[in-house]
Design an enzyme around this catalytic site. Structure first.
Site, short mmCIF file in Angstrom:
data_model
loop_
_atom_site.label_atom_id
_atom_site.label_comp_id
_atom_site.label_asym_id
_atom_site.label_seq_id
_atom_site.Cartn_x
_atom_site.Cartn_y
_atom_site.Cartn_z
N ASP A 43 -21.76 12.84 -20.03
CA ASP A 43 -20.57 13.05 -19.21
C ASP A 43 -20.58 14.40 -18.51
O ASP A 43 -19.71 14.67 -17.69
CB ASP A 43 -19.30 12.91 -20.06
CG ASP A 43 -18.53 11.65 -19.71
OD1 ASP A 43 -19.09 10.79 -19.01
OD2 ASP A 43 -17.36 11.53 -20.12
N ASP A 56 -11.22 5.77 -30.61
CA ASP A 56 -11.83 4.89 -31.59
C ASP A 56 -10.79 4.27 -32.51
O ASP A 56 -10.85 3.08 -32.84
CB ASP A 56 -12.89 5.64 -32.40
CG ASP A 56 -12.39 6.98 -32.93
OD1 ASP A 56 -11.26 7.38 -32.58
OD2 ASP A 56 -13.11 7.63 -33.69
#
Length: 645
Positions: free
Chosen positions: A135, A364
């Site tokens: 990223d 998550d």
């Protein structure tokens, strides 16, 4: 007709029984209830401090209920990987996802070791593909992966030839080599030395790439990175290695991805990166199963894929094993866990993290919650040796950043339309699953009763009031029994896992420090987001690859961040209250009034011992003067307001 032979079981569910633990669970629960009843019965005879204590203890009782619910019926799963060939003729493919965000905070050498360990697992290579998300859109991670793939070509056969269990090179070469009978040969010694030299050369190349300004546009394949802006660039997909022949003993596919980013388009942090990896893998390999690890979570057990498949393929109904999760353990832990972030006891006693969901810094947990809400189940895989190992923060500022991000993300989920409470009422989330999620998602909210209960003893001393029964009252035995029961119970949990009494104490005090600093700021961040004053920010935790146990590594460190102001203020309040309480010490000795409050203040000071040392230390081990001045001002305001009340 002869009965058909049933296929072999791939796993066995084992119910764990802890009768002593259950006895303590019930005892502490009833002591908490007795305390609340006592508070309510004498509510009219006391003032503000009594009411505040009642509210705090009500919160702690709720926390105890949801915590006990998580560990009331613990189970573990014993897997039989050797039976897979009898159950499944052909193992299913797996796509492996590795996410990284910042080559500075997350050194590429850590990502490389994680990737190499994934490429070397005990699973057919033609069934695996590793996708790495960068990223930060930096040429350094890509260059590191290109070089790592060359090293993996000789490392993977070496590991499988000699059955090396630690397949992350930096961990294997940093530990003392224990030679077995099969590894005493001259051939092994020669290959070992060669592997070590090759890895040191790989690490040196990556280090040089980080430290030196390389002309990337002059290097073939790297020209695309020459004029890249980190937050404004197109998608970059590079197939570093491809298993063209489809050989099971070759290397898996290795693909580098840096997703497109534009200044005014939200990129959704890690959840956005994971969804891009899923879409890209769907076009290239499209495996029915996927694995997600952070860039520092290397494979510690090379058979983990086979063990996970036992749980995924061995269930009668696919919804019984929607996903398999492995506890997050850490390598190179400091002795006695001084920062309280190893989570060894939590993983031992609390046995049970579609697309990745947006709207939380802990994507998550939110994704797992959405899967559970649709009626799917999850299984916990706890093999020996442990499946994956990562690096834990080793300093105050880094630790606080991580804890704040978790508390922020958890609270974002709790107050959203995807809350487990709503999912229990409107979807298929089970009630006890809801309680399990609440034990996590309430971290930010817990900071308020934790802070109030810590300030309460100082307030009572300053205002000459009380929130505890006097020593001659029978109710004092409730507090004594509750305190002793909790201490003995938690000590047993730590000693059972092989940890020391010092580790128990470190975890107890760090729980208080985290709650009143990092979790409090997580709570404030969410409040500011709700009020539309500012949005929450995903803060990447700095990864530290060091595993040495230096003498100063366990010392708490500080910086000028506001996150240390609450803890410093609480400490100064306790010290002020104790000094002011000396005037009435003789009276306390005679009739016991105020003695309990002063003992509580002393306990808070002991819990904040790293902050007390920080008041007098210098450098990174000392609390900055700016923080001390801010905290002193807040403490003075509190004293003046309390005196007027």
């Amino acid at each position: 007709m002869a009965n058909a032979i049933s296929p072999p079981k791939l796993f066995q569910k084992v119910v764990l029984k802890y009768p002593i633990h259950r006895a303590f669970d019930i005892t502490i629960f009833f002591l908490l209830l007795s305390l609340l009843v006592y508070r309510l019965l004498y509510l009219s005879n006391h003032g503000f401090a009594w009411v505040l204590a009642l509210l705090c203890e009500s919160c702690f009782t709720f926390i105890w209920v949801v915590t006990v619910s998580c560990k009331w019926n613990p189970v573990e799963y014993k897997t039989y990987p050797e039976r897979l060939s009898q159950k499944a003729q052909d193992l299913p493919p797996v796509d492996m996802f590795v996410t990284s965000a910042d080559p500075v905070l997350e050194p590429s050498i850590l990502t490389v070791n994680t990737v190499i360990s994934l490429l070397a697992v005990d699973y057919p290579a033609d069934k695996l593909a590793c996708y790495v998300s960068d990223d930060g859109c930096s040429p350094i991670p890509y260059y590191s992966l290109v070089e790592a793939s060359k090293f993996a070509k000789i490392w993977v056969p070496f590991c499988k030839k000699y059955n090396i269990q630690t397949r992350a090179p930096f961990r294997y070469f940093s530990s003392e080599l224990i030679l077995t009978s099969s590894c005493n040969s001259l051939e092994f010694q020669q290959e070992y030395n060669k592997m070590k030299d090759e890895y040191e050369e790989l690490a040196s190349k990556i280090k040089d790439a980080v430290e030196k300004s390389m002309e990337w546009d002059q290097i073939g394949g790297f020209a695309i990175f020459s004029n890249i802006e980190r937050k404004n660039h197109p998608t970059i997909i590079k197939v570093i290695r491809e298993n063209e022949a489809g050989l099971s003993d070759a290397l898996p596919h290795l693909i580098y991805i840096s997703r497109e980013k534009r200044p005014k388009h939200p990129h959704r942090y890690k959840a956005g990166a994971m969804n891009v990896l899923t879409r890209v893998s769907g076009l290239i390999t499209n495996a029915p199963f996927m694995l997600n690890v952070d860039c520092d979570m290397f494979v510690n057990n090379p058979q983990i894929f086979l063990q996970a498949m036992c749980l995924l393929l061995g269930s009668k109904n696919e919804r019984e094993s929607g996903f398999v999760q492995c506890p997050q353990y850490f390598y190179g832990g400091l002795k006695d866990d001084p920062f309280g972030n190893q989570f060894v006891v939590g993983h031992k006693v609390i046995l049970s993290h579609v697309g990745w969901q947006y709207g939380s810094a802990t994507e998550d947990v939110l994704t797992g919650l959405m899967i559970h809400a649709r009626g799917w189940r999850s299984l916990l895989c706890t093999p020996d040796p442990r499946a994956f190992l990562g690096c834990a923060p080793r300093g105050g500022p880094i630790l606080m950043t991580q804890q704040k991000r978790w508390a922020t993300g958890f609270l974002e989920i709790l107050i959203s339309r995807r809350s487990p409470i709503i999912a229990t009422l409107t979807a298929k989330l089970q009630f006890r699953q809801c309680l399990a999620y609440l034990s996590l998602l309430t971290w930010g909210l817990r900071s308020i009763p934790e802070l109030c209960s810590a300030v309460l003893p100082a307030y009572c001393t300053i205002t000459d009031s009380s929130f505890l029964p006097e020593v001659h009252e029978p109710a004092i035995y409730i507090y004594m029994a509750l305190f002793l029961s909790y201490v003995i119970y938690t000590l047993i949990e730590y000693l059972e896992t092989g940890l020391s009494i010092r580790a128990w104490w470190n975890n107890q005090r760090m729980a208080r420090i985290n709650a009143m600093n990092a979790w409090l700021f997580g709570f404030i961040s969410v409040i500011l987001k709700v009020l539309r004053i500012s949005d929450t920010v995903f803060e990447v935790t700095q990864k530290d690859q060091s595993s040495s146990n230096d003498g100063d590594e366990g010392r708490f460190t500080f910086d000028a961040s506001l996150i240390f102001v609450p803890g410093t203020t609480v400490l100064l309040l306790q010290l002020t209250a104790l000094i002011m309480g000396f005037r009435g010490m003789q009276l306390s000795v005679n009739d016991g009034s105020g003695l309990g409050e002063r003992l509580c203040s002393i306990m808070v000071v002991i819990c904040f011992w790293p902050f007390l040392k920080g008041l007098f230390a210098k450098g990174k081990y000392g609390i900055p003067l700016s923080t001390i001045f801010k905290s002193a001002f807040l403490a003075l305001c509190f004293v003046l307001l309390a005196k007027r009340a």
